[in-house]
Design a protein around this motif. Sequence first.
Motif, short mmCIF file in Angstrom:
data_model
loop_
_atom_site.label_atom_id
_atom_site.label_comp_id
_atom_site.label_asym_id
_atom_site.label_seq_id
_atom_site.Cartn_x
_atom_site.Cartn_y
_atom_site.Cartn_z
N ASP A 137 69.21 150.27 84.19
CA ASP A 137 68.97 150.16 82.75
C ASP A 137 69.83 149.06 82.12
N PHE A 138 71.05 148.94 82.59
CA PHE A 138 71.96 147.92 82.06
C PHE A 138 71.45 146.52 82.39
N LYS A 139 71.00 146.32 83.62
CA LYS A 139 70.46 145.01 84.01
C LYS A 139 69.21 144.68 83.19
N LYS A 140 68.41 145.69 82.91
CA LYS A 140 67.22 145.48 82.08
C LYS A 140 67.64 145.05 80.66
N LEU A 141 68.67 145.70 80.09
CA LEU A 141 69.17 145.33 78.77
C LEU A 141 69.67 143.88 78.76
N LEU A 142 70.41 143.50 79.78
CA LEU A 142 70.92 142.13 79.86
C LEU A 142 69.77 141.13 79.94
N ASN A 143 68.76 141.43 80.74
CA ASN A 143 67.61 140.54 80.85
C ASN A 143 66.86 140.44 79.53
N GLU A 144 66.69 141.56 78.85
CA GLU A 144 66.02 141.55 77.55
C GLU A 144 66.80 140.75 76.51
N ALA A 145 68.13 140.75 76.63
CA ALA A 145 68.98 140.00 75.71
C ALA A 145 69.12 138.54 76.15
N ASP A 146 68.45 138.17 77.25
CA ASP A 146 68.48 136.82 77.80
C ASP A 146 69.91 136.39 78.16
N ILE A 147 70.65 137.32 78.75
CA ILE A 147 72.01 137.06 79.21
C ILE A 147 71.98 136.96 80.73
N SER A 148 72.36 135.80 81.26
CA SER A 148 72.34 135.63 82.71
C SER A 148 73.58 136.28 83.33
N PHE A 149 73.40 136.77 84.54
CA PHE A 149 74.50 137.47 85.22
C PHE A 149 74.28 137.43 86.72
N TYR A 150 75.36 137.67 87.43
CA TYR A 150 75.32 137.83 88.88
C TYR A 150 75.41 139.32 89.16
N ASP A 151 74.46 139.83 89.91
CA ASP A 151 74.43 141.24 90.27
C ASP A 151 75.12 141.41 91.62
N ARG A 152 76.16 142.22 91.65
CA ARG A 152 76.90 142.46 92.89
C ARG A 152 76.82 143.94 93.25
#
Length: 94
Positions: A18-33
């Motif tokens: 859910d958190f990764k989905k929120l980040l994607n919806e907010a157009d915030i790039s991130f590295y998933d580890r």
Amino acid sequence: MKHELVIYTMEDCSHCQDFKKLLNEADISFYDRDIYEHNKEYDMYCEITGTEYVPAVMLIKNVGGKDESTHFFAPTKDYETIHEALDIIKKNIL
């Protein structure tokens, strides 16, 4: 300011997904580890923060710059919900 956002997650964690989905919806790039694939990194994170909960956040500001700094934000210590975590990230990257 240039930054890199690293999110420590577990594949079977619904909060992480859910958190990764929120980040994607907010157009915030991130590295998933994934904490199992990157266990040495995650162990370092846990040692620094004193907690093992996920999703966990590491933010590196001013990447490659003279004033580069790393910030750690941990569940139960810095935020209780994924929405609070998103707010912290937004405040720190804008």
